[in-house]
Design an enzyme around this catalytic site. Sequence first.
Site, short mmCIF file in Angstrom:
data_model
loop_
_atom_site.label_atom_id
_atom_site.label_comp_id
_atom_site.label_asym_id
_atom_site.label_seq_id
_atom_site.Cartn_x
_atom_site.Cartn_y
_atom_site.Cartn_z
N SER A 103 78.41 2.91 47.12
CA SER A 103 79.63 2.45 46.45
C SER A 103 80.20 1.26 47.23
CB SER A 103 80.66 3.58 46.40
OG SER A 103 80.23 4.56 45.50
N HIS B 13 76.33 -5.27 52.63
CA HIS B 13 76.72 -4.01 53.29
C HIS B 13 77.41 -4.25 54.61
CE1 HIS B 13 73.43 -2.59 50.60
NE2 HIS B 13 74.44 -1.82 50.27
N ASP C 242 108.80 -20.89 47.59
CA ASP C 242 107.40 -20.55 47.80
C ASP C 242 106.65 -21.60 48.61
OD1 ASP C 242 107.57 -22.50 45.95
OD2 ASP C 242 106.20 -21.60 44.50
N GLY D 105 115.06 -28.22 47.19
CA GLY D 105 115.18 -29.13 46.05
C GLY D 105 116.45 -29.97 46.14
#
Length: 564
Positions: free
Chosen positions: A68, A232, A391, A534
């Site tokens: 898995s 893996h 951001d 801004g």
Amino acid sequence: MTDDQTPVRDAATGSDWFLPSPDTVTSALAGLARVHGASLHVSLDPAHVLAASPDPARRVALVSGGGSGHEPLHTGFVGRGGLDAAVPGQVFASPHNRQVHAAARAAAKPGGVLLVVKNYTGDVINFGIAAERLRAEGVEVDTVLVDDDLATEVEGSATGRRGTGATVLVEKVLGAAADRGASLAELADLGRRVVAASRSLAVATRAHTVPGGTGPAFELSEDELEHGVGIHGERAVSTVERRPAAEVVDRVLEQLLEHVPAGEEGCAVLVNGLGAATGLELHAVLDRVVRGLGERGARVAAAFAGTYVAALDMRGFSVTLTALEPGWLELLRAPTATALPVAEPLGAEPASPAGDVERSGAGENAFVTGLEALVARLHGALTRLDRVGGDGDFGDNLASGVHAASRRAPGDGVVAGLRAAEDAFLDDVGGSSGPLFGLVLQQVRTAFEAGDPGADALRSGLREAAAAVTRVGGAQPGDRTMLDALVAGAEAGGALADVVRAAADGADATAGMTPRRGRASYVGERAVGTPDAGAVGLALVLAALADAVEPAGDLAGELAGRWG
Ligand code: ADP
Ligand code: MG
């Protein structure tokens, strides 16, 4: 970090994995069963997944599996057009032969069972034992071993090449052929031919994280790339210097093409994510791969990009190349109800967007050059402000607008400079601020054209600009946006310099406000104490403008001193 932002952690281990129960594989299978109540039968012990309604034309069952952590491989590939059964082992560990045996028994059809096995010792042994048991019970069995990984092509090696990305194409082709009623011998032969015609190579910039643990399984420095990595968590055959993605892709292609000569039917190419590569990157890489193959004379007939064989959350991708034989493309295009990819006709290179922007004149424009210099000086400071209260992209957005204005070569004069900046911000800049700055510049330019460029025209332009910004973005004074600088400037008396200084003060005053607009609104109280990027940027634009109107002044220098 506040309480409600603390990530979910396994309290006992401090792991950064989401593990609601200790047995991830079992829980994931239980989840799969809940999602696919109609199309899958899921058994937890021995763990395997069966197709609930395979195509009635099928004479042979296709069974695959492995460790898995590679999802959607293999459990996601069960269903029409794909596998009849899949057998998941624990993370990165082979399934037990008991699981393979149970799944194959349950899925077996009159024409027998074909096992598709990736070449890893544990898988080869466990699928091999299951095949022996099935044969002893009278079930016809054959095996296709997938061994496509070029990085493990070592002369004299007993283990041979690893099985990786080609498994996806092998299972897609076999699934479609099985739905058309192919026999066991036909399917085994087809599978082996696809394997022989396929090679893969993978690169990674970050190892996977071990379930239950934290941090990458092995360390890679910022300038290193694992070239030829497996799925893996084993380290690659070589660690090389990290180069730009386009170069990495080219190198991978050169190596693949040495072993996969694309024939008359062209080739299929799969850009596969290893778990943490984004869809955005995988499609960008695919574009480069298709171009690179074209440049090297290989015709691409089918292309796929996505995460099909992951290595948990490794940050990397593999490229698989399959030289097609007649008929395979049709099988790759056949529909499937599984997560296997379906080929579409290859699209041409999309047309480029509109040609060059309008260039109105030659020479430098004092406003645009002055603003360019000022923004360059404060780029870092603006980014820092926007990281606190937004951001982090405002500095980039403003700089890109100013560069776009400069590329328009506006020629002489304040109005010409304003128009170039207005067009550039309206058309070329993203984010919320770009187009809003464009609106502001448009209003100021209109006011400068109507009256003499100066304090009065600027005030009236800013008044109109404030109204336009509110109409479009809904902001009110006090919401902590560029509007607060605009309004402060519009309401200021005095000379040009006084209007600019008032706007700058208005920008500084936003430090005391809680953001209610734009991305900053998600940051909430954490923004308080820092002015809005801004608003500061807007004051910088006005400073450059005032300096262009009155070349004797140095408001740019003054504001750079304030925020630099
Ligand atoms: P984004 O919010 O898309 O990341 P930018 O980082 O380029 O955009 O710009 C953010 C700036 O845009 C904020 O600092 C703020 O001054 C201004 N802004 C955001 N939303 C609004 C709005 N609704 N009205 C006025 N100005 C806004
Ligand atoms: Mg932003």
